[in-house]
Design a protein around this motif. Structure first.
Motif, PDB file in Angstrom:
ATOM      1  N   UNK A  64     -33.214  -6.374  61.131  1.00  0.00           N
ATOM      2  CA  UNK A  64     -32.381  -5.567  62.030  1.00  0.00           C
ATOM      3  C   UNK A  64     -32.725  -4.098  61.864  1.00  0.00           C
ATOM      4  N   UNK A  65     -32.856  -3.409  62.998  1.00  0.00           N
ATOM      5  CA  UNK A  65     -33.056  -1.962  63.021  1.00  0.00           C
ATOM      6  C   UNK A  65     -31.822  -1.321  63.636  1.00  0.00           C
TER       7      UNK A  65
ATOM      8  N   UNK B 276     -41.643   2.647  56.138  1.00  0.00           N
ATOM      9  CA  UNK B 276     -41.966   3.883  56.845  1.00  0.00           C
ATOM     10  C   UNK B 276     -41.533   3.860  58.311  1.00  0.00           C
ATOM     11  N   UNK B 277     -40.815   2.828  58.734  1.00  0.00           N
ATOM     12  CA  UNK B 277     -40.270   2.822  60.093  1.00  0.00           C
ATOM     13  C   UNK B 277     -39.255   3.955  60.240  1.00  0.00           C
ATOM     14  N   UNK B 278     -39.259   4.641  61.388  1.00  0.00           N
ATOM     15  CA  UNK B 278     -38.293   5.746  61.557  1.00  0.00           C
ATOM     16  C   UNK B 278     -36.861   5.259  61.689  1.00  0.00           C
ATOM     17  N   UNK B 279     -36.673   4.036  62.189  1.00  0.00           N
ATOM     18  CA  UNK B 279     -35.322   3.494  62.327  1.00  0.00           C
ATOM     19  C   UNK B 279     -34.855   2.874  61.010  1.00  0.00           C
ATOM     20  N   UNK B 280     -33.568   2.978  60.769  1.00  0.00           N
ATOM     21  CA  UNK B 280     -32.978   2.322  59.594  1.00  0.00           C
ATOM     22  C   UNK B 280     -33.139   0.809  59.747  1.00  0.00           C
ATOM     23  N   UNK B 281     -33.828   0.176  58.787  1.00  0.00           N
ATOM     24  CA  UNK B 281     -34.196  -1.241  58.928  1.00  0.00           C
ATOM     25  C   UNK B 281     -33.978  -1.975  57.613  1.00  0.00           C
TER      26      UNK B 281
ATOM     27  N   UNK C 247     -35.236  -0.142  53.882  1.00  0.00           N
ATOM     28  CA  UNK C 247     -36.202   0.954  53.956  1.00  0.00           C
ATOM     29  C   UNK C 247     -35.569   2.323  53.706  1.00  0.00           C
ATOM     30  N   UNK C 248     -36.435   3.368  53.711  1.00  0.00           N
ATOM     31  CA  UNK C 248     -35.984   4.719  53.368  1.00  0.00           C
ATOM     32  C   UNK C 248     -34.994   5.256  54.390  1.00  0.00           C
TER      33      UNK C 248
ATOM     34  N   UNK D 284     -31.253   6.782  53.739  1.00  0.00           N
ATOM     35  CA  UNK D 284     -30.748   8.082  54.162  1.00  0.00           C
ATOM     36  C   UNK D 284     -29.496   7.921  55.030  1.00  0.00           C
ATOM     37  N   UNK D 285     -29.467   6.888  55.871  1.00  0.00           N
ATOM     38  CA  UNK D 285     -28.324   6.690  56.761  1.00  0.00           C
ATOM     39  C   UNK D 285     -27.077   6.321  55.986  1.00  0.00           C
ATOM     40  N   UNK D 286     -27.225   5.414  54.993  1.00  0.00           N
ATOM     41  CA  UNK D 286     -26.051   4.871  54.297  1.00  0.00           C
ATOM     42  C   UNK D 286     -25.785   5.528  52.954  1.00  0.00           C
ATOM     43  N   UNK D 287     -26.823   6.149  52.369  1.00  0.00           N
ATOM     44  CA  UNK D 287     -26.675   6.699  51.029  1.00  0.00           C
ATOM     45  C   UNK D 287     -26.805   5.648  49.938  1.00  0.00           C
ATOM     46  N   UNK D 288     -27.188   4.417  50.301  1.00  0.00           N
ATOM     47  CA  UNK D 288     -27.340   3.329  49.331  1.00  0.00           C
ATOM     48  C   UNK D 288     -28.829   3.138  49.045  1.00  0.00           C
ATOM     49  N   UNK D 289     -29.233   3.223  47.785  1.00  0.00           N
ATOM     50  CA  UNK D 289     -30.633   3.060  47.400  1.00  0.00           C
ATOM     51  C   UNK D 289     -31.033   1.596  47.438  1.00  0.00           C
TER      52      UNK D 289
END
Length: 573
Positions: free
Chosen positions: A415-416, A303-308, A321-322, A326-331
């Protein structure tokens, strides 16, 4: 007639003699055969006698050794000649004499043989060896006591093995009872406890009397008794069980999770079960708590707002994380467990080390891939670089640091990442505007410098004109005037012109902006070493008014009593 009868009798006797001769021949033949058989038996006896691994000795009625085989001689260390004239007592330590006499008297002479018994021999070199033997009584043809036969076996090796076995058993029981691991010996069939060590008693909360002699079923030790019945066939087939997780019930009813190690051993000629337990109850609780902690941590990361994302020491992704989905499109399901720099592919289109890897291992070549990189305390890294996301060129900001376990040990890295493309473009715009403003400021500084130069040149011209073209004429006019008031007006005009021409007025007004024009006039006259009366006459003021101006000037200039006003004003020129 008589002769005929006599001849008939002679002929019968001859026949009888022939029969007797024939019988005698057969008997001689039988005896010869018997002798041959005896010789064969003697040969076989001698082979058996000499080839026997056990010692053999024959002892006469007086106790002297009259016959012996090679094994016996090697056993006692004497030669054949040395044994002549020696009795059996000469070979035995004195402590065995009474015992052996009693055995001969009560066993051998009464039933012609003894039970197997143990004693010791003293060898020629003085060493003592343990032996076991059995003695037989032989009789002559009349059934009378003839000699004793003794068959002796050196049991030194057997005794050594027995001692080693005894020592081994003692060590086993010492290790058994002193072991910190709960250990139990029980029967396989019904689980009846034969022995339990102190650790085993402490684990289950029983005393030794409460457990030994009782079955596990009687004490309700197995949380699920049917489980034991499932394990017994497996134990009998394999001979051992390892790492079996079972549940035991203590005396107070508490359930303990244990790892069960079990092996079939032979104890007193009976197969029994040796069980060792490792209580993992607290470990299981700790593992559950750790799993819960990891679950909460995963949720926090998710649930961190930054891509981590997080990797372990082997470089495999353990959290994704989610936001990074969303940033990469990779689940996450397509990334978890992946290694070999798979996490770099969505950003850079290829597998390559990134700053998260530098946290675990420094690499100068990785640093060259970033526009900026800052190294902070505790191995924290902050870096920026251009990347490609979903076909779009983006500028990324990343922060990486070690990932620690509950004991403070590094177990990976985290890493974030932020997409700061808009911020980068805004920053570039600001930087360009700043460059433009710097250029404009440089031009303005040139203009202002030129303006200041022009102003100074203009002021210098005015000052020069006042001093050269006006003040000399005023002095001439003052010399020609007779009227006091007119002269006083000329003095004021002269003073004002000098004030305009002097840089003092500009300096004091610029430095002390709260001074009034009149106070500046008074200050200028004080600096010109005018007295209060002269200043009053010059400015057409009363002396008290001049004193009041002097007081206010001192206040505004923050001067104390010991500070000289005239000296201070002179320093401002």
């Amino acid at each position: 007639m008589l002769r005929a009868i006599h001849m008939k009798k002679y002929e019968k006797t001859k026949e009888q003699l022939a029969d007797e001769l024939s019988a005698l021949r057969r008997r001689v033949a039988d005896m010869e055969q018997a002798v041959k058989h005896c010789d064969w038996l003697k040969e076989r006896y001698e082979l058996l006698y000499e080839g026997c691994v056990d010692g053999y000795a024959a002892i006469n009625k007086k106790g002297f050794i009259i016959e012996h085989n090679t094994a016996f001689r090697e056993m006692v260390g004497y030669t054949e000649d040395e044994l002549k004239g020696m009795s059996y007592k000469d070979l035995s330590p004195e402590k065995w004499h009474a015992l052996e006499e009693n055995i001969i008297r009560e066993q051998v002479l009464t039933r012609s043989y003894s039970n197997v018994y143990e004693k010791e021999y003293r060898r020629k070199d003085g060493s003592i060896i343990p032996v076991e033997l059995r003695t037989y009584l032989t009789r002559d043809i009349d059934g009378k006591y003839n000699v004793l036969w003794a068959f002796i076996r050196d049991i030194s090796s057997l005794k050594r093995i027995e001692n080693e076995l005894r020592t081994s058993v003692e060590c086993f029981y010492k290790a058994f009872h002193s072991s910190p691991a709960p250990t139990y010996i029980s029967k396989i069939a019904d689980g009846r406890y034969i022995d339990v060590n102190n650790s085993g008693l402490q684990l289950l909360g029983y005393t030794r009397d409460e457990m030994v002699g009782h079955t596990a079923h009687e004490l309700s030790i197995w949380h699920k008794p049917a489980v034991r019945q499932l394990f017994i066939p497996k134990l009998l087939m394999q001979g051992m069980l390892h790492d079996e997780m079972v549940q035991f019930r203590t005396k107070c009813g508490a359930i303990r999770e244990v790892l069960w190690y079990c092996e079939v051993i032979n104890l007193n000629n009976e197969d029994v079960m040796l069980s060792i337990l490792y209580d993992i109850t607290e470990r299981k609780k700790a593992e559950a708590a750790l799993r819960e902690s990891e679950r909460r941590l995963t949720e926090i990361i998710d649930f961190l707002p930054d891509a981590t994302f997080v990797i372990d020491l082997q470089g495999k992704v353990i959290a994704w994380n989610r936001a990074i989905e969303e940033m990469t499109g990779v689940k996450w399901e397509n990334m978890l467990g992946k290694g070999n720099y798979e996490y770099a592919v969505p950003f850079y289109g290829k597998r390559r080390p990134i700053i998260i890897n530098m946290v675990l291992k420094t690499n100068k070549r990785i640093e060259q891939n970033y526009a900026t990189i800052n190294k902070m305390q505790n191995r924290i890294l902050i870096a920026e670089s251009w990347a490609s996301l979903k076909g779009r060129k983006v500028f990324l900001w990343g922060k990486a640091s070690p990932f620690y376990d509950s004991k403070g040990k590094i177990v990976g890295a985290i890493e974030s990442i932020r997409d700061v493309t808009d911020w980068k473009q805004y920053q570039d715009t600001i930087r360009n505007r700043e460059k433009e403003l710097e250029d404009m400021n440089a031009a303005l500084r040139v203009l202002l410098k030129q303006r200041e130069s022009d102003r100074k040149e203009f002021e210098e011209k005015i000052l020069t004109n006042i001093k050269v073209l006006i003040l000399p004429h005023i002095e001439k006019l003052k010399a020609q005037l007779k009227d006091h008031k007119t002269r006083q007006q000329f003095n004021i005009m002269e003073s004002n012109l000098k004030e305009i021409a002097s840089p003092f007025a500009q300096t004091i007004s610029a430095t002390y902006s709260d001074l009034t024009n009149r106070e500046i006039q008074v200050a200028n006259l004080i600096r010109g070493e005018k007295t209060t009366k002269e200043i009053a006459d010059f400015l057409n003021l009363s002396e008290s008014a001049v004193n009041m101006h002097r007081y206010r000037i001192r206040q505004k200039l923050n001067l104390r009593k010991h500070n000289n006003l005239r000296a201070f004003l002179s320093s401002l020129n």
